[in-house]
Design a protein around this motif. Structure first.
Motif, PDB file in Angstrom:
ATOM      1  N   UNK A 190      45.678  -4.692 -24.309  1.00  0.00           N
ATOM      2  CA  UNK A 190      45.901  -5.727 -23.285  1.00  0.00           C
ATOM      3  C   UNK A 190      47.262  -5.557 -22.585  1.00  0.00           C
ATOM      4  N   UNK A 193      48.422  -3.108 -18.068  1.00  0.00           N
ATOM      5  CA  UNK A 193      48.985  -3.381 -16.736  1.00  0.00           C
ATOM      6  C   UNK A 193      50.402  -2.815 -16.611  1.00  0.00           C
ATOM      7  N   UNK A 237      37.159  -3.295 -15.608  1.00  0.00           N
ATOM      8  CA  UNK A 237      37.272  -4.128 -14.401  1.00  0.00           C
ATOM      9  C   UNK A 237      38.751  -4.309 -14.043  1.00  0.00           C
ATOM     10  N   UNK A 238      39.563  -4.642 -15.042  1.00  0.00           N
ATOM     11  CA  UNK A 238      40.991  -4.798 -14.786  1.00  0.00           C
ATOM     12  C   UNK A 238      41.602  -3.493 -14.257  1.00  0.00           C
ATOM     13  N   UNK A 240      40.314  -1.115 -12.571  1.00  0.00           N
ATOM     14  CA  UNK A 240      39.948  -0.891 -11.171  1.00  0.00           C
ATOM     15  C   UNK A 240      40.803  -1.751 -10.258  1.00  0.00           C
ATOM     16  N   UNK A 241      41.004  -2.996 -10.672  1.00  0.00           N
ATOM     17  CA  UNK A 241      41.798  -3.916  -9.857  1.00  0.00           C
ATOM     18  C   UNK A 241      43.262  -3.467  -9.835  1.00  0.00           C
ATOM     19  N   UNK A 242      43.792  -3.038 -10.962  1.00  0.00           N
ATOM     20  CA  UNK A 242      45.184  -2.562 -10.989  1.00  0.00           C
ATOM     21  C   UNK A 242      45.351  -1.363 -10.048  1.00  0.00           C
TER      22      UNK A 242
ATOM     23  N   UNK B 155      37.730 -12.123  -6.959  1.00  0.00           N
ATOM     24  CA  UNK B 155      38.023 -11.257  -5.824  1.00  0.00           C
ATOM     25  C   UNK B 155      36.807 -10.483  -5.388  1.00  0.00           C
ATOM     26  N   UNK B 163      34.122 -10.128  -8.175  1.00  0.00           N
ATOM     27  CA  UNK B 163      34.657  -9.804  -9.494  1.00  0.00           C
ATOM     28  C   UNK B 163      35.434 -11.011 -10.015  1.00  0.00           C
ATOM     29  N   UNK B 165      38.230 -11.957 -12.442  1.00  0.00           N
ATOM     30  CA  UNK B 165      39.279 -11.271 -13.182  1.00  0.00           C
ATOM     31  C   UNK B 165      40.022 -12.247 -14.100  1.00  0.00           C
ATOM     32  N   UNK B 166      40.027 -12.002 -15.428  1.00  0.00           N
ATOM     33  CA  UNK B 166      40.751 -12.892 -16.337  1.00  0.00           C
ATOM     34  C   UNK B 166      42.252 -12.871 -16.017  1.00  0.00           C
ATOM     35  N   UNK B 194      55.269  -7.391 -17.500  1.00  0.00           N
ATOM     36  CA  UNK B 194      53.916  -7.913 -17.305  1.00  0.00           C
ATOM     37  C   UNK B 194      53.911  -9.213 -16.490  1.00  0.00           C
ATOM     38  N   UNK B 197      54.106  -8.086 -12.968  1.00  0.00           N
ATOM     39  CA  UNK B 197      52.920  -7.304 -12.595  1.00  0.00           C
ATOM     40  C   UNK B 197      51.754  -8.231 -12.278  1.00  0.00           C
ATOM     41  N   UNK B 198      51.562  -9.263 -13.090  1.00  0.00           N
ATOM     42  CA  UNK B 198      50.467 -10.201 -12.815  1.00  0.00           C
ATOM     43  C   UNK B 198      50.720 -10.972 -11.523  1.00  0.00           C
ATOM     44  N   UNK B 201      49.901  -8.668  -8.656  1.00  0.00           N
ATOM     45  CA  UNK B 201      48.455  -8.526  -8.509  1.00  0.00           C
ATOM     46  C   UNK B 201      47.901  -9.698  -7.708  1.00  0.00           C
TER      47      UNK B 201
END
Lengths: 286, 286
Positions: A190, A193, A237-238, A240-242, B155, B163, B165-166, B194, B197-198, B201
């Motif tokens: 986890x 990212x 999925x994450x 791809x989004x990153x 998104x 999608x 996204x969590x 992190x 980064x979130x 995003x």
């Protein structure tokens, strides 16, 4: 006996790394570490694990009480003589006679033999395998690209003197030449990212496509101790989004490529996840 | 006896949270958890720790064998009646009669009492304190902003269906209203990138300044078990660079604000790191 020798060899490795990654001393020490790891593991039993990963079988080494991390049966070929051939090829700078599958197996077997040994001779030690793996990968990377890495970038913020920012490995091949940004991790889970965040930071400071992002990861397997079951913790999925919204990594290399990430090259922007050994063939076109 | 009761109450909390954060049931359960934590800690001894943090003193609870995490002496006022007053104020939606220092002490004492209890009654359990703290902070945040959080964003990538996204907590106050992006962590250490980064995003997906980034962290203390010494693990240079080059966080809130981060509001772009209790006063102007 073997326990002490392997930790002694590891300490030598940590010490020598201060003087450079791809050096004769380190070749000698890695050789020693591999031999010691194989001696430790020879005393252990193999225990089959229940694999929840499609098309992969795993086992672990055990001394009856403790159990090692999961080992991919197909990739594990602890053949010491193979490493000797590889080492000689590296010295002559010719690896044509090795397929990338062979190289992948040699590197996987060396790295995981050490990590599994540490799992069995120490308790809950995550740091030793992690540090070893970082140096181990940087040794081969450094051999291939022919320069030593640095662990920081410099930036200028106008208000004060230059800031030296600690980073993952940076391999700078010279003025107007390629520069690689290479984080090395046992697994990302986890925290994945962070790979994109560091790439984004470097892209923001130096401009896009100045640094080629090529993280190297060992595996994403997780073993349930109670059920003796192996799964791969993947977040396709994450990822791809990153890759779309944070930064673009050129490659993500693995020693044991997770199944769920193999299809990410179909999307746009593509994310190419492949065996680390293929870097040795393609590094010049990245 | 107390051991079982506190874990039972925590399990109830985890269960009830599925039905909402700021609810009557959760107020009741938090009350119970605080009382149980205080009973557990009443049976323990206090042990003074060596503080390497300027202007802060720390101690830990111990049962003679195990030792809890470090507790800030100045902030720790485990006065149950204070929480009752706060709870009543929250019900009436009036906290004017509390200073933010008082609120900070109540929240700190409640959160760390539970975490310290778990340190002593379980072994190496990081997950229970982490999950509790997340829910605990979301309970107060949810009360203040008047909406329940969600844990994902949607998104659209054109190539396929939407999608999901969590994410960390998202508090959406309504159409054209403020939206908060609130990660909650016990500590960030070397994973702090992190947070940015979130935020990056979410900014990339929805546009800048759509979501107000307000992470909430408990503390950055680290205790050496052998030397009984407390330090704060802070990376102020990195944080400045993240705030300049990755994304802009509006605030970083702490229950125990690290000294090294207090000065970051002097730079440009500023990074304002302050006590979480101040959110209750300033949330509307963020």
């Amino acid at each position: 006996m073997e326990k002490e020798s392997i930790l002694l060899a590891y300490n030598k490795f940590k010490h020598q790394i201060k003087r450079g990654f791809y050096t004769n001393e380190n070749t000698y020490i890695l050789d020693e570490i591999y031999q010691q790891s194989l001696s430790v593991l020879q005393l252990m039993k193999r225990e089959k694990l229940v694999s929840q990963v499609k098309n992969k079988r795993y086992f672990a080494f055990t001394d009856g009480k403790k159990i090692s991390r999961a080992i991919n049966e197909e990739l594990y070929e602890p053949d010491y003589s193979q490493w000797i051939h590889l080492k000689e090829g590296m010295e002559e700078n010719v690896l044509n006679h090795f397929s990338s599958v062979q190289i992948q197996k040699i590197l996987y077997s060396m790295a995981i033999s050490f990590c599994a040994s540490i799992d069995l001779i120490k308790s809950r030690d995550q740091k030793t395998p992690g540090t070893f793996f970082e140096y181990f990968i940087a040794y081969f990377f450094s051999w291939r690209v022919g320069v030593e890495p640095q662990n920081y970038i410099q930036l200028q913020n106008l208000d004060e003197k230059i800031i030296k920012l600690p980073t993952d490995f940076i391999f700078n091949l010279g003025k107007n030449q390629k520069k690689f940004h290479m984080p090395v991790k046992i697994s990302t889970r986890e925290r994945s990212i962070m790979l994109w965040a560091h790439q984004r930071l470097i892209d923001s400071v130096y401009g896009r496509e100045k640094f080629v992002g090529t993280p190297v990861i060992m595996t994403e397997t997780k073993t349930s101790q109670s059920k003796k079951e192996v799964t791969e913790i993947c977040l396709p999925v994450q990822w791809r989004v990153y890759q779309s919204y944070i930064a673009q990594l050129k490659r993500v290399y693995y020693l044991d490529v997770p199944e769920a990430y193999r299809e990410l090259d179909k999307q746009s922007p593509p994310l190419i996840v492949k065996p680390f050994s293929e870097f040795f063939e393609e590094w010049q076109i990245l």
